[in-house]
Motif scaffolding. Structure first.
Motif, PDB file in Angstrom:
ATOM      1  N   HIS A 548      21.532  23.923  22.028  1.00  0.00           N
ATOM      2  CA  HIS A 548      21.006  22.599  22.349  1.00  0.00           C
ATOM      3  C   HIS A 548      19.556  22.758  22.797  1.00  0.00           C
ATOM      4  N   MET A 549      18.663  21.977  22.189  1.00  0.00           N
ATOM      5  CA  MET A 549      17.241  22.025  22.531  1.00  0.00           C
ATOM      6  C   MET A 549      16.755  20.620  22.841  1.00  0.00           C
ATOM      7  N   ASN A 550      15.862  20.495  23.822  1.00  0.00           N
ATOM      8  CA  ASN A 550      15.300  19.185  24.124  1.00  0.00           C
ATOM      9  C   ASN A 550      13.863  19.321  24.612  1.00  0.00           C
ATOM     10  N   LEU A 551      13.096  18.281  24.360  1.00  0.00           N
ATOM     11  CA  LEU A 551      11.698  18.211  24.776  1.00  0.00           C
ATOM     12  C   LEU A 551      11.437  16.800  25.285  1.00  0.00           C
ATOM     13  N   GLN A 552      10.886  16.691  26.500  1.00  0.00           N
ATOM     14  CA  GLN A 552      10.559  15.399  27.092  1.00  0.00           C
ATOM     15  C   GLN A 552       9.059  15.342  27.364  1.00  0.00           C
ATOM     16  N   TYR A 553       8.472  14.188  27.012  1.00  0.00           N
ATOM     17  CA  TYR A 553       7.043  14.014  27.253  1.00  0.00           C
ATOM     18  C   TYR A 553       6.736  12.517  27.351  1.00  0.00           C
ATOM     19  N   ARG A 554       6.263  12.087  28.541  1.00  0.00           N
ATOM     20  CA  ARG A 554       5.798  10.723  28.766  1.00  0.00           C
ATOM     21  C   ARG A 554       6.758   9.660  28.203  1.00  0.00           C
ATOM     22  N   GLY A 555       8.009   9.753  28.558  1.00  0.00           N
ATOM     23  CA  GLY A 555       8.973   8.746  28.132  1.00  0.00           C
ATOM     24  C   GLY A 555       9.667   9.043  26.823  1.00  0.00           C
ATOM     25  N   PHE A 556       9.202  10.053  26.079  1.00  0.00           N
ATOM     26  CA  PHE A 556       9.856  10.454  24.834  1.00  0.00           C
ATOM     27  C   PHE A 556      10.861  11.573  25.121  1.00  0.00           C
ATOM     28  N   LEU A 557      11.963  11.552  24.382  1.00  0.00           N
ATOM     29  CA  LEU A 557      12.948  12.632  24.449  1.00  0.00           C
ATOM     30  C   LEU A 557      13.382  12.985  23.041  1.00  0.00           C
ATOM     31  N   LEU A 558      13.152  14.224  22.664  1.00  0.00           N
ATOM     32  CA  LEU A 558      13.576  14.735  21.357  1.00  0.00           C
ATOM     33  C   LEU A 558      14.587  15.843  21.604  1.00  0.00           C
ATOM     34  N   ASN A 587      18.236  13.752  17.793  1.00  0.00           N
ATOM     35  CA  ASN A 587      18.147  12.519  18.562  1.00  0.00           C
ATOM     36  C   ASN A 587      16.709  12.333  19.026  1.00  0.00           C
ATOM     37  N   LEU A 588      16.205  11.124  18.892  1.00  0.00           N
ATOM     38  CA  LEU A 588      14.873  10.770  19.387  1.00  0.00           C
ATOM     39  C   LEU A 588      14.998   9.497  20.209  1.00  0.00           C
ATOM     40  N   ALA A 589      14.500   9.526  21.436  1.00  0.00           N
ATOM     41  CA  ALA A 589      14.587   8.366  22.322  1.00  0.00           C
ATOM     42  C   ALA A 589      13.232   8.117  22.958  1.00  0.00           C
ATOM     43  N   ARG A 590      12.987   6.841  23.249  1.00  0.00           N
ATOM     44  CA  ARG A 590      11.755   6.440  23.927  1.00  0.00           C
ATOM     45  C   ARG A 590      12.107   5.420  24.997  1.00  0.00           C
ATOM     46  N   SER A 591      11.672   5.686  26.229  1.00  0.00           N
ATOM     47  CA  SER A 591      11.940   4.794  27.354  1.00  0.00           C
ATOM     48  C   SER A 591      10.651   4.088  27.762  1.00  0.00           C
ATOM     49  N   PHE A 592      10.758   2.774  28.000  1.00  0.00           N
ATOM     50  CA  PHE A 592       9.644   1.963  28.456  1.00  0.00           C
ATOM     51  C   PHE A 592      10.010   1.384  29.824  1.00  0.00           C
ATOM     52  N   PHE A 593       9.114   1.475  30.782  1.00  0.00           N
ATOM     53  CA  PHE A 593       9.378   1.022  32.143  1.00  0.00           C
ATOM     54  C   PHE A 593       8.531  -0.209  32.455  1.00  0.00           C
ATOM     55  N   PHE A 594       9.209  -1.233  33.001  1.00  0.00           N
ATOM     56  CA  PHE A 594       8.545  -2.478  33.371  1.00  0.00           C
ATOM     57  C   PHE A 594       8.975  -2.835  34.792  1.00  0.00           C
ATOM     58  N   GLY A 595       8.275  -2.335  35.779  1.00  0.00           N
ATOM     59  CA  GLY A 595       8.659  -2.608  37.157  1.00  0.00           C
ATOM     60  C   GLY A 595      10.025  -2.021  37.466  1.00  0.00           C
ATOM     61  N   LYS A 596      10.985  -2.898  37.743  1.00  0.00           N
ATOM     62  CA  LYS A 596      12.336  -2.441  38.076  1.00  0.00           C
ATOM     63  C   LYS A 596      13.258  -2.388  36.863  1.00  0.00           C
ATOM     64  N   SER A 597      12.745  -2.592  35.694  1.00  0.00           N
ATOM     65  CA  SER A 597      13.579  -2.579  34.492  1.00  0.00           C
ATOM     66  C   SER A 597      13.133  -1.480  33.534  1.00  0.00           C
ATOM     67  N   LYS A 598      14.041  -1.147  32.611  1.00  0.00           N
ATOM     68  CA  LYS A 598      13.772  -0.071  31.650  1.00  0.00           C
ATOM     69  C   LYS A 598      14.372  -0.451  30.306  1.00  0.00           C
ATOM     70  N   LEU A 599      13.630  -0.220  29.255  1.00  0.00           N
ATOM     71  CA  LEU A 599      14.098  -0.413  27.887  1.00  0.00           C
ATOM     72  C   LEU A 599      14.135   0.952  27.209  1.00  0.00           C
ATOM     73  N   ARG A 600      15.261   1.253  26.578  1.00  0.00           N
ATOM     74  CA  ARG A 600      15.412   2.551  25.928  1.00  0.00           C
ATOM     75  C   ARG A 600      15.810   2.331  24.471  1.00  0.00           C
ATOM     76  N   LEU A 601      15.050   2.936  23.568  1.00  0.00           N
ATOM     77  CA  LEU A 601      15.336   2.891  22.135  1.00  0.00           C
ATOM     78  C   LEU A 601      15.705   4.296  21.676  1.00  0.00           C
ATOM     79  N   GLN A 602      16.692   4.397  20.795  1.00  0.00           N
ATOM     80  CA  GLN A 602      17.168   5.723  20.386  1.00  0.00           C
ATOM     81  C   GLN A 602      17.592   5.698  18.926  1.00  0.00           C
ATOM     82  N   ALA A 603      17.318   6.797  18.244  1.00  0.00           N
ATOM     83  CA  ALA A 603      17.740   6.975  16.855  1.00  0.00           C
ATOM     84  C   ALA A 603      18.359   8.367  16.711  1.00  0.00           C
TER      85      ALA A 603
END
Length: 637
Positions: A548-558, A587-603
């Protein structure tokens, strides 16, 4: 008369625990552990593989079978995408693995197993995987290992609400909504989930023949509710869990088309009460669980008329009361258990029941002078109709030097016969005895010393073995088959795991993996012309490997998961086999933060290399497939 005895037993059990908790000192509980305390304190000498909340959130659309396959090197046997999935550890069978929720075994009374595709991976805060014997801690069925589904309520953290939805190949859809709310005294978590798929897919067989897997649709929905109330010295808890799944059972590629469906319903509930005694570390606890299972299998002819139907209903009630004391570096825990199991099915010729009781004593001693810990666990259970063996275990673990530590554990374990094995008509055998095993393992853990705090590395190597006698095997008798205690199996092998993590500023990377070699052979002839003597058990691969390999950078997760399963035999004489296979997932995911909320998109791209493979003979699995999902979460007070 017997039921009256057990009712009195439960009443006295509760009274004994409550009477021990009448003390006057007022203290505040700092935290709550539902079932993980026994795992942390008494699995000395055994490996515990945690699958944390971060990994579970990254695979919210996966069922438990898929999560275990990605997050560990455990052998998962599944019938194509979304189909029946079972698990086995270290060369044993599926019925030798316990699946636990709040410390209670979820394995079904009729089969001794549970379908992992029924369990959503997103419903728990942590999953602990414990290879090896665990009967002294958790009772029957822990010859190969255990999977523990653990909730972790946290008080005074405000509220979090969220929704997740996804679509995928083969007309797959899934959705979940959840709400977690806590104050200084209250905690509540609610989750609703739904998943469905048409699940028809084209395949190329192992001999090159093209085909299409049809009649493979399923739909699953469920609800989970956890509720806890904290007082100055105690915590009450209630957990409820309902699951419903309807699915088509496709024929194998060598069978004629048929219309077969299976319906599963389950309701589970647990009530718990934990109280501090005079010292905060000393505690009394009582837990009661109720588990109701419904299973219906139906096969229809070409005109849609049922030609075969199996209906099974089971209920289990279980209570456990325990006391825990701490003296300096020593922990003693003692407890009593009582279980009533009841079932109804025409396949058993009516109603059946079984009553069990047990007692255990767990002792752990930490020795700071040498940085070692030793545990001795003792358990004895009693059941109607047969004798259950006394099950002790002894374990030790600690430092050998600054960069090397060790573990060792020896245990005796058992599995009681299932309702099908005891009562099936025709063929059930009420004279069966429990399966009986001795297990042992030893590990070395290497943690190299690095001055950099941003990088860490760890590697573990384990030798294991188990000797299982009275293994229950269904054998031909006249015009049917009958289960008998006639097989002895020796399983042994090596396991290795390693991991490395690096982090700097907003960038983090990690890689982990493992390899196992498992030799599991029949040691005695079951029948006069038995060709399986000293042969490898079917569907137990000699070699498995995962990474299992993963890389996280500024809200991105691969992330990337890769798994290799070696060749397996499909007949006891080892003359027929299935080839090994390798599958990968991106798997590729991107998280967006808006104050107290978070939106996460994943493929996700599953089976990215489009491997044609079979885990079970004549049941192909899907090729390359795709999935996308989105999740929104908001914090509130």
């Amino acid at each position: 008369m017997t039921k009256l005895f057990y009712m009195l037993f439960f009443v006295l059990l509760v009274k004994a625990v409550v009477s021990q908790t009448r003390v006057d000192t007022v203290l505040t509980l700092e935290g709550v552990e539902i079932s993980s305390a026994k795992i942390r304190e008494n699995t000395t000498g055994q490996k515990v593989i945690p699958i944390d909340n971060v990994f579970l959130k990254n695979h919210e659309s996966s069922n438990l079978a898929e999560i275990l396959a990605k997050g560990s090197g455990i052998q998962i046997k599944s019938y194509n995408g979304g189909g029946l999935s079972s698990i086995s550890f270290r060369g044993t069978a599926a019925q030798h693995t316990g699946i636990f929720w709040h410390g209670f075994n979820l394995n079904q009374m009729n089969t001794g197993t549970i379908d992992l595709s029924l369990i959503p991976g997103s419903g728990f805060d942590r999953v602990d995987v414990i290879p090896g014997g665990g009967a002294s801690l958790f009772g029957s069925g822990n010859i190969g290992g255990g999977i523990h589904l653990i909730p972790e309520p946290v008080f005074d953290k405000g509220g979090t609400a969220g929704i997740n939805a996804g679509i995928g190949s083969f007309n797959g859809y899934d959705a979940a909504v959840y709400n977690r709310m806590s104050t200084g005294k209250w905690y509540s978590k609610t989750m609703l989930n739904y998943m469905q798929a048409q699940n028809d897919f084209e395949f190329t067989g192992l001999r090159g023949q093209a085909g299409k897997m049809e009649n493979n649709a399923f739909s699953r929905y469920g609800a989970m509710q956890d509720f806890y109330r904290m007082f100055q010295r105690s915590v009450w808890g209630v957990s409820l869990w309902y699951t419903s799944m309807d699915r088509e059972i496709p024929p194998s590629v060598i069978e004629a088309p048929k219309d077969t469906e299976q319906y599963d319903r389950s309701f589970r509930g647990v009530i718990s009460y934990r109280r501090q005694l005079k010292k905060p570390q000393d505690q009394a606890e009582i837990r009661s669980g109720y588990f109701d299972e419904y299973f219906r299998y139906e096969e229809k002819n070409t005109e849609g008329i049922p030609v075969m139907e199996t209906l099974i209903k089971t209920q289990r009630s279980q209570t456990e009361a325990s006391l825990r004391w701490v003296w300096k570096n020593q922990i003693v825990k003692t407890g009593l258990t009582g279980t009533g199991e009841f079932g109804e099915s025409e396949s058993w010729d009516g109603n059946v029941s079984r009553l069990r009781a047990g007692a255990y004593l767990l002792y752990t001693h930490e020795i700071p002078a040498v940085q070692w810990k030793v545990s001795v666990n003792l358990r004895q259970e009693f059941a109607e109709g047969y004798a259950i063996p006394f099950t002790p275990s002894v374990g030790a673990e600690g430092a050998i030097c600054r960069w090397l530590s060790g573990k060792v554990n020896i245990s005796r374990n058992y599995r009681i016969p299932t309702f099908n094995e005891l009562f099936w008509v025709p063929g059930g055998n009420p004279g069966l005895r429990p399966e009986d095993s001795w297990n042992g393992e030893t590990s070395l853990i290497v943690t190299p010393l690095f001055k950099s705090k941003s990088f860490n590395l760890q590697a573990t190597g384990t030798l294991f073995g188990s000797w299982v006698k009275n293994w229950i095997l269904w054998v031909p008798v006249s015009s049917w088959t009958e289960p008998r205690n006639i097989q002895t199996v020796w399983a042994r092998g090596i396991e290795s795991e390693w991991s490395a993590q690096w982090q700097k500023d907003k960038t983090a990377a990690g890689i982990s993996g493992g390899y196992s070699f498992t030799r599991s052979t029949v040691q005695e002839k079951s029948l006069e012309n038995d060709a399986s003597d000293h042969k490898q058990l079917i569907y137990v691969p000699l070699h498995t490997f995962f990474i299992h390999m993963n890389l996280q950078y500024r809200g991105f997760l691969l992330s990337y998961n890769h798994r290799f399963n070696g060749m397996v035999f499909t007949t006891g004489d080892n003359l027929e086999s299935l080839p090994g296979f390798q599958i990968g997932e991106f798997n590729l995911a991107r998280s967006f933060f808006f104050g107290k909320s978070k939106l996460r998109l994943q493929a996700a791209v599953k089976n990215v290399w489009d491997e044609e493979y079979q885990v079970v003979e004549n049941y192909p699995n899907p090729g390359r497939s795709f999935a996308i999902s989105a999740g929104y979460e908001i914090r509130y007070h």
